[in-house]
Design a protein around this motif. Structure first.
Motif, PDB file in Angstrom:
ATOM      1  N   LEU A   1       0.976  -1.306   0.071  1.00  0.00           N
ATOM      2  CA  LEU A   1      -0.053   0.002  -0.032  1.00  0.00           C
ATOM      3  C   LEU A   1       0.797   1.096  -0.149  1.00  0.00           C
ATOM      4  N   LYS A   2       1.969   1.473   0.819  1.00  0.00           N
ATOM      5  CA  LYS A   2       2.676   2.468   0.747  1.00  0.00           C
ATOM      6  C   LYS A   2       3.926   2.542  -0.417  1.00  0.00           C
ATOM      7  N   LYS A   3       4.002   1.373  -1.219  1.00  0.00           N
ATOM      8  CA  LYS A   3       4.851   1.268  -2.188  1.00  0.00           C
ATOM      9  C   LYS A   3       6.218   1.490  -1.804  1.00  0.00           C
TER      10      LYS A   3
ATOM     11  N   PRO B   1       4.410   2.096  10.016  1.00  0.00           N
ATOM     12  CA  PRO B   1       5.018   3.227   9.446  1.00  0.00           C
ATOM     13  C   PRO B   1       4.012   4.389   9.324  1.00  0.00           C
ATOM     14  N   SER B   2       4.658   5.522   8.895  1.00  0.00           N
ATOM     15  CA  SER B   2       4.149   6.929   8.856  1.00  0.00           C
ATOM     16  C   SER B   2       2.760   6.372   7.728  1.00  0.00           C
ATOM     17  N   ALA B   3       1.766   7.028   7.729  1.00  0.00           N
ATOM     18  CA  ALA B   3       0.643   6.652   6.890  1.00  0.00           C
ATOM     19  C   ALA B   3       0.735   7.217   5.415  1.00  0.00           C
ATOM     20  N   ASN B   4       1.765   7.289   4.889  1.00  0.00           N
ATOM     21  CA  ASN B   4       1.822   7.948   3.572  1.00  0.00           C
ATOM     22  C   ASN B   4       2.596   7.171   2.566  1.00  0.00           C
ATOM     23  N   ILE B   5       2.113   7.524   1.221  1.00  0.00           N
ATOM     24  CA  ILE B   5       3.055   6.688   0.188  1.00  0.00           C
ATOM     25  C   ILE B   5       4.399   7.153   0.476  1.00  0.00           C
TER      26      ILE B   5
ATOM     27  N   LEU C   1       4.841  13.314   1.926  1.00  0.00           N
ATOM     28  CA  LEU C   1       4.640  13.810   3.025  1.00  0.00           C
ATOM     29  C   LEU C   1       3.827  13.081   4.144  1.00  0.00           C
ATOM     30  N   SER C   2       4.276  12.921   5.433  1.00  0.00           N
ATOM     31  CA  SER C   2       3.591  12.202   6.543  1.00  0.00           C
ATOM     32  C   SER C   2       2.401  13.055   6.934  1.00  0.00           C
ATOM     33  N   PRO C   3       1.361  12.179   6.959  1.00  0.00           N
ATOM     34  CA  PRO C   3       0.110  12.928   7.564  1.00  0.00           C
ATOM     35  C   PRO C   3      -0.124  13.228   9.055  1.00  0.00           C
TER      36      PRO C   3
ATOM     37  N   LYS D   1      16.103  11.372  -0.465  1.00  0.00           N
ATOM     38  CA  LYS D   1      14.667  12.181  -0.832  1.00  0.00           C
ATOM     39  C   LYS D   1      13.604  11.219  -0.195  1.00  0.00           C
ATOM     40  N   HIS D   2      12.843  12.190   0.526  1.00  0.00           N
ATOM     41  CA  HIS D   2      11.699  11.798   1.625  1.00  0.00           C
ATOM     42  C   HIS D   2      10.990  13.149   1.910  1.00  0.00           C
ATOM     43  N   TYR D   3       9.865  12.584   2.584  1.00  0.00           N
ATOM     44  CA  TYR D   3       9.113  13.624   3.025  1.00  0.00           C
ATOM     45  C   TYR D   3       8.712  14.778   2.011  1.00  0.00           C
TER      46      TYR D   3
HETATM   47 MG    MG Z   1       7.772   7.585   6.956  1.00  0.00          MG
END
Ligand code: MG
Ligand code: TXA
Length: 314
Positions: free
Chosen positions: A51-53, A139-143, A147-149, A225-227
């Motif tokens: 789901l998060k890829k 994990p954080s609920a983002n792809i 960006l983290s939600p 690369k992140h966030y």
């Molecule tokens: Mg995260």
């Protein structure tokens, strides 16, 4: 709103059912919202990565209710106990050695010798953890790399209806992911967060360092690369380029222009942290094509803010 459920006994029971049936739900924590699944279940953990890829080599944080339950899955040590007493439950994640007979899914920690452990403080997720027979991989609920939600509507923004059950807990108190500290091998901060390096150093009576860039992924939150809001970000700006959204900090900036977004008018770093992801998401959704941001003071939680901004800008 669709798939968003208020915190009630009935809804907590529903959440439990989802998790027991190897399905995923989104949950509030004091740092950011997470995507939760049974950490003992390969089926659940596979669903998280899909789901998060998320790349399979990027391990998940396992969330526990208390120490007694953790002891079945990891070896604890002196430094861990000192920090646990002071900071848990709370926004600190420990890397510990995993027990060979642990039931944690091998996929959840990417087959490593270690696992990441956190005891979240938010009462809703604690209540859920208390009433489950297994810990949760969250994990954080983002792809992956986005960006983290920090609210239930942010989770919808990331996944639309792909998550069937989002437990609502208002806005995340801290707004940035937990501090990650390695406690197996070299004691080191792998990811800065709201609990800062000096606070931890004081408790351990030790001068600590941050993990330097490496090729090996000991904490892929350190991936370059992140966030990312998905548009170019320029850091340390004195003024804004034409048509850019301008993110500022402190009272010297007047909000006299629709392009200006102040993270904290009173110049408070904690408030800025809380507003960071929300502001980046808002700017993205308003359709801006680039972001300029002023220099943010690099102390306390400002270190974590700058870490996220550097990666978002990469
Ligand atoms: Mg995260
Ligand atoms: O605040 C938080 O920690 C949030 C909330 C939902 O609890 N969770 C979170 O999870 O930020 P995630 O998956 O987005 O970030 C987990 C970080 C990654 O940087 C990962 O590489 C690192 O923890 N990590 C996990 N297991 C590790 C391990 N065994 N060794 C080193 N780093 C690890």
């Amino acid at each position: 709103m669709k798939n968003i459920y208020k915190n009630s006994r009935q809804n907590l029971n529903k959440a439990k059912k989802f998790l027991k049936n190897h399905n995923l739900i989104a949950v509030p924590t004091e740092t950011v919202y997470g995507l939760a699944g049974n950490a003992y279940s390969n089926i659940s953990v596979r669903k998280i990565y899909k789901l998060k890829k998320r790349p399979k080599r990027n391990p998940l944080i396992i969330h526990y209710y208390n120490l007694r339950r953790l002891k079945k899955d990891a070896f604890i040590n002196k430094n861990f106990l000192k920090l646990y007493k002071k900071f848990s439950p709370g926004p600190l994640t420990y890397i510990l050695k995993k027990r060979k007979n642990s039931k944690i899914s091998l996929i959840a920690n990417s087959g490593l010798k270690t696992i990441a452990i956190r005891f979240p403080k938010n009462e809703i997720i604690r209540n859920l953890l208390k009433n489950l027979e297994f810990p949760l991989a969250i994990p954080s609920a983002n792809i992956s790399s986005a960006l983290s939600p920090v609210s239930s509507s942010d989770v919808l923004d990331e996944f639309s209806s792909k998550i069937k059950f989002i437990l609502d807990g208002g806005t995340s108190k801290i707004g940035l992911e937990s501090t990650v500290i390695n406690l197996y091998g070299k004691t080191q901060i792998l990811r800065p967060g709201s609990i800062n390096i000096n606070q931890i150093g004081k408790v351990l009576k030790k001068k600590l360092s941050f993990l330097k860039k490496t090729n090996k992924i000991s904490s892929p939150g350190l991936l370059k690369k992140h966030y990312s809001p998905g548009i170019p970000i320029k850091l340390n700006c004195k003024k804004a380029d034409n048509k850019a959204a301008f993110i500022v900090f402190g009272k010297k900036y007047k909000n006299n222009n629709k392009n200006i977004f102040n993270l904290s008018k009173r110049g408070n770093l904690e408030e800025a942290a809380r507003n960071l992801y929300k502001t980046l998401r808002k700017i993205k959704n308003l359709g801006f094509k680039k972001i300029n941001i002023v220099r943010i003071p690099n102390n306390k939680i400002g270190i974590a803010i700058n870490d996220r901004l550097r990666k978002a800008a990469y």
